[in-house]
Design a protein around this motif. Structure first.
Motif, PDB file in Angstrom:
ATOM      1  N   THR A  72       0.872  -1.178   0.000  1.00  0.00           N
ATOM      2  CA  THR A  72       0.000   0.000   0.000  1.00  0.00           C
ATOM      3  C   THR A  72       0.910   1.229   0.000  1.00  0.00           C
ATOM      4  O   THR A  72       1.687   1.434   0.940  1.00  0.00           O
ATOM      5  CB  THR A  72      -0.928  -0.013   1.218  1.00  0.00           C
ATOM      6  OG1 THR A  72      -0.170  -0.298   2.404  1.00  0.00           O
ATOM      7  CG2 THR A  72      -2.017  -1.074   1.051  1.00  0.00           C
ATOM      8  N   THR A  75      -2.246   6.277  -1.343  1.00  0.00           N
ATOM      9  CA  THR A  75      -3.603   5.716  -1.247  1.00  0.00           C
ATOM     10  C   THR A  75      -3.833   4.641  -2.316  1.00  0.00           C
ATOM     11  O   THR A  75      -4.970   4.395  -2.720  1.00  0.00           O
ATOM     12  CB  THR A  75      -4.662   6.826  -1.398  1.00  0.00           C
ATOM     13  OG1 THR A  75      -4.351   7.596  -2.561  1.00  0.00           O
ATOM     14  CG2 THR A  75      -4.700   7.737  -0.193  1.00  0.00           C
ATOM     15  N   LYS A  76      -2.738   4.010  -2.738  1.00  0.00           N
ATOM     16  CA  LYS A  76      -2.850   3.006  -3.805  1.00  0.00           C
ATOM     17  C   LYS A  76      -2.484   1.605  -3.336  1.00  0.00           C
ATOM     18  O   LYS A  76      -1.496   1.413  -2.620  1.00  0.00           O
ATOM     19  CB  LYS A  76      -1.936   3.391  -4.975  1.00  0.00           C
ATOM     20  CG  LYS A  76      -2.388   4.658  -5.687  1.00  0.00           C
ATOM     21  CD  LYS A  76      -1.308   5.187  -6.595  1.00  0.00           C
ATOM     22  CE  LYS A  76      -1.817   6.446  -7.301  1.00  0.00           C
ATOM     23  NZ  LYS A  76      -0.701   7.299  -7.758  1.00  0.00           N
ATOM     24  N   ASP A  94      -9.864   6.613  -1.510  1.00  0.00           N
ATOM     25  CA  ASP A  94      -9.878   7.954  -0.882  1.00  0.00           C
ATOM     26  C   ASP A  94      -9.471   9.063  -1.857  1.00  0.00           C
ATOM     27  O   ASP A  94      -8.716   9.979  -1.492  1.00  0.00           O
ATOM     28  CB  ASP A  94      -8.950   7.975   0.351  1.00  0.00           C
ATOM     29  CG  ASP A  94      -9.532   7.214   1.539  1.00  0.00           C
ATOM     30  OD1 ASP A  94     -10.642   6.661   1.411  1.00  0.00           O
ATOM     31  OD2 ASP A  94      -8.877   7.173   2.595  1.00  0.00           O
ATOM     32  N   LYS A  95     -10.001   9.000  -3.077  1.00  0.00           N
ATOM     33  CA  LYS A  95      -9.581   9.958  -4.121  1.00  0.00           C
ATOM     34  C   LYS A  95      -9.923  11.397  -3.748  1.00  0.00           C
ATOM     35  O   LYS A  95      -9.229  12.319  -4.163  1.00  0.00           O
ATOM     36  CB  LYS A  95     -10.243   9.600  -5.449  1.00  0.00           C
ATOM     37  CG  LYS A  95      -9.662   8.325  -6.028  1.00  0.00           C
ATOM     38  CD  LYS A  95     -10.338   7.903  -7.320  1.00  0.00           C
ATOM     39  CE  LYS A  95      -9.819   6.547  -7.749  1.00  0.00           C
ATOM     40  NZ  LYS A  95     -10.854   5.638  -8.219  1.00  0.00           N
ATOM     41  N   ASN A 100      -4.925  12.008   2.872  1.00  0.00           N
ATOM     42  CA  ASN A 100      -4.939  10.645   3.419  1.00  0.00           C
ATOM     43  C   ASN A 100      -3.844   9.770   2.828  1.00  0.00           C
ATOM     44  O   ASN A 100      -3.361  10.019   1.726  1.00  0.00           O
ATOM     45  CB  ASN A 100      -6.289   9.975   3.132  1.00  0.00           C
ATOM     46  CG  ASN A 100      -7.308  10.236   4.224  1.00  0.00           C
ATOM     47  OD1 ASN A 100      -7.187  11.197   4.970  1.00  0.00           O
ATOM     48  ND2 ASN A 100      -8.317   9.377   4.297  1.00  0.00           N
ATOM     49  N   ARG A 101      -3.504   8.738   3.586  1.00  0.00           N
ATOM     50  CA  ARG A 101      -2.650   7.669   3.067  1.00  0.00           C
ATOM     51  C   ARG A 101      -3.107   6.369   3.697  1.00  0.00           C
ATOM     52  O   ARG A 101      -3.785   6.358   4.723  1.00  0.00           O
ATOM     53  CB  ARG A 101      -1.176   7.916   3.402  1.00  0.00           C
ATOM     54  CG  ARG A 101      -0.845   7.911   4.892  1.00  0.00           C
ATOM     55  CD  ARG A 101       0.645   7.674   5.102  1.00  0.00           C
ATOM     56  NE  ARG A 101       1.095   7.854   6.476  1.00  0.00           N
ATOM     57  CZ  ARG A 101       1.047   6.914   7.424  1.00  0.00           C
ATOM     58  NH1 ARG A 101       0.501   5.722   7.176  1.00  0.00           N
ATOM     59  NH2 ARG A 101       1.510   7.157   8.633  1.00  0.00           N
ATOM     60  N   PHE A 102      -2.723   5.258   3.055  1.00  0.00           N
ATOM     61  CA  PHE A 102      -2.963   3.964   3.678  1.00  0.00           C
ATOM     62  C   PHE A 102      -2.133   3.854   4.942  1.00  0.00           C
ATOM     63  O   PHE A 102      -1.104   4.522   5.103  1.00  0.00           O
ATOM     64  CB  PHE A 102      -2.556   2.836   2.728  1.00  0.00           C
ATOM     65  CG  PHE A 102      -3.677   2.307   1.878  1.00  0.00           C
ATOM     66  CD1 PHE A 102      -4.794   1.726   2.451  1.00  0.00           C
ATOM     67  CD2 PHE A 102      -3.604   2.367   0.493  1.00  0.00           C
ATOM     68  CE1 PHE A 102      -5.820   1.207   1.671  1.00  0.00           C
ATOM     69  CE2 PHE A 102      -4.625   1.860  -0.306  1.00  0.00           C
ATOM     70  CZ  PHE A 102      -5.734   1.276   0.297  1.00  0.00           C
ATOM     71  N   THR A 117      -7.034   3.339   5.857  1.00  0.00           N
ATOM     72  CA  THR A 117      -6.381   4.625   5.629  1.00  0.00           C
ATOM     73  C   THR A 117      -6.454   5.504   6.882  1.00  0.00           C
ATOM     74  O   THR A 117      -7.134   5.182   7.857  1.00  0.00           O
ATOM     75  CB  THR A 117      -7.039   5.364   4.450  1.00  0.00           C
ATOM     76  OG1 THR A 117      -8.443   5.511   4.720  1.00  0.00           O
ATOM     77  CG2 THR A 117      -6.847   4.606   3.151  1.00  0.00           C
ATOM     78  N   GLY A 132     -10.166   8.205   8.097  1.00  0.00           N
ATOM     79  CA  GLY A 132      -9.791   6.932   7.488  1.00  0.00           C
ATOM     80  C   GLY A 132     -10.956   5.987   7.242  1.00  0.00           C
ATOM     81  O   GLY A 132     -12.060   6.171   7.756  1.00  0.00           O
TER      82      GLY A 132
END
Ligand SMILES: O=C(O)[C@H](O)[C@@H](O)[C@H](O)[C@H](O)CO
Ligand SMILES: [Zn+2]
Length: 299
Positions: A72, A75-76, A94-95, A100-102, A117, A132
């Protein structure tokens, strides 16, 4: 009585080491350093470590049935080819949430990659709250969203009979359980299994052992704790020589050893002098209990 031994096997100085995963085929421990944007693989036989840089914070890594890994990144959900260090995006979440991030992620017994996230932190555990969500990436690369309003999505694992999903939202200071339907990947009936005590601090990464008990790394608590999810009782505390213990997994021969990641970010100069191994990888032996092999992503 077994005698517990704790050793720093790799002084990696991780800013935030996370997501330890044992890869039996290579006798190696995989892990990430989230803000340093690195996936690492430590060969337990040669003691050598390889590092693959990526272009965004990388919060978890997992094995892949097709070979290579999944990770991860930002956010991908991505596939990672270790040989040529290439990254292939499988899906994005979470586009609408650019901050945000994972965070933590793990593969379920059916080969789905679960990860949640969080908002990016301004300091450890300081962040915009409730940003998240929890997701899973199915083998066909479709993404399922389970719930939102998560603060810091963390520790996750499944019961040995695959009927329970265990989960931690760190700022709830609890370890939770859901009923799990392995066929469909559905979760239901959330309940609290364990509330952390004050000195245990913040629950972070988690893994299950071969007796179905949970091991939780306590961030700022400098320990891993063993919980009985059926009684809600803590069975054991193992203290480490660093405060910022972030996650744990079993590995080594027959999964008899435990590996613990740790972090340096958020420590002051004095703390770093007192805990020079902060950010290192620790091996615990003599626990007297084994772990189970990690599952591989099936897509
Ligand atoms: O790895 C994680 O889970 C978070 O990304 C980290 O930043 C810390 O562990 C967290 O701050 C502790 O709650
Ligand atoms: Zn974590």
């Amino acid at each position: 009585m077994s005698s517990i031994k704790i050793e720093c096997v790799l002084r990696e100085n991780c800013r935030c080491g996370e997501s330890p995963v044992w890869e039996e085929a290579s006798n190696s421990l995989l892990f990430v350093d989230i803000p340093a944007k690195k996936v690492c693989r430590w060969d337990s036989l040669s003691k050598q470590v390889e590092r693959v840089p990526v272009d965004a914070p990388v919060s978890s890594v997992a094995l892949r049935k097709l070979g290579g890994y999944v990770a991860t990144i930002g956010t991908k959900f991505c596939a990672l080819n270790w040989e040529d260090q290439s990254v292939f995006v499988l899906a994005m979440v979470d586009k609408d949430k650019t901050n945000n991030r994972f965070n933590d992620g793990k593969v379920d017994p059916a080969g789905r990659y679960f990860a949640g996230t969080m908002a990016e932190e301004t300091a450890p555990a300081v962040l915009e709250r409730h940003q998240g969500s929890l997701y899973s990436l199915f083998p066909d690369h479709n993404v399922k969203k389970y719930f939102d309003q998560v603060d810091i999505s963390n520790g996750l694992d499944w019961s040995l009979d695959h009927k329970i999903f265990y989960y931690i939202d760190s700022l709830s200071y609890s370890v939770d359980a859901f009923d799990y339907d392995l066929q469909t990947g559905q979760i239901s009936n959330r309940r609290i299994v364990y509330k952390l005590e004050k000195d245990e601090q913040i629950p972070d990464g988690m893994c299950i052992d071969a007796e179905g008990k949970l091991w939780v790394a306590c961030y700022n608590g400098g320990r891993v704790i063993r919980l009985d999810p059926e009684t809600g009782k803590r069975l054991q505390t193992v203290k480490l020589p660093v405060d910022k213990t972030t996650s744990c997994c079993f590995g080594g021969k027959d999964y008899c050893e435990m590996y613990v990641t740790s972090a340096r970010d958020g420590m002051n100069a004095d703390g770093l002098l007192r805990q020079p191994d902060a950010g290192g990888i620790f091996k615990i032996t003599g626990l007297g209990v084994k772990g189970i092999a990690p599952y591989s992503y099936a897509g």
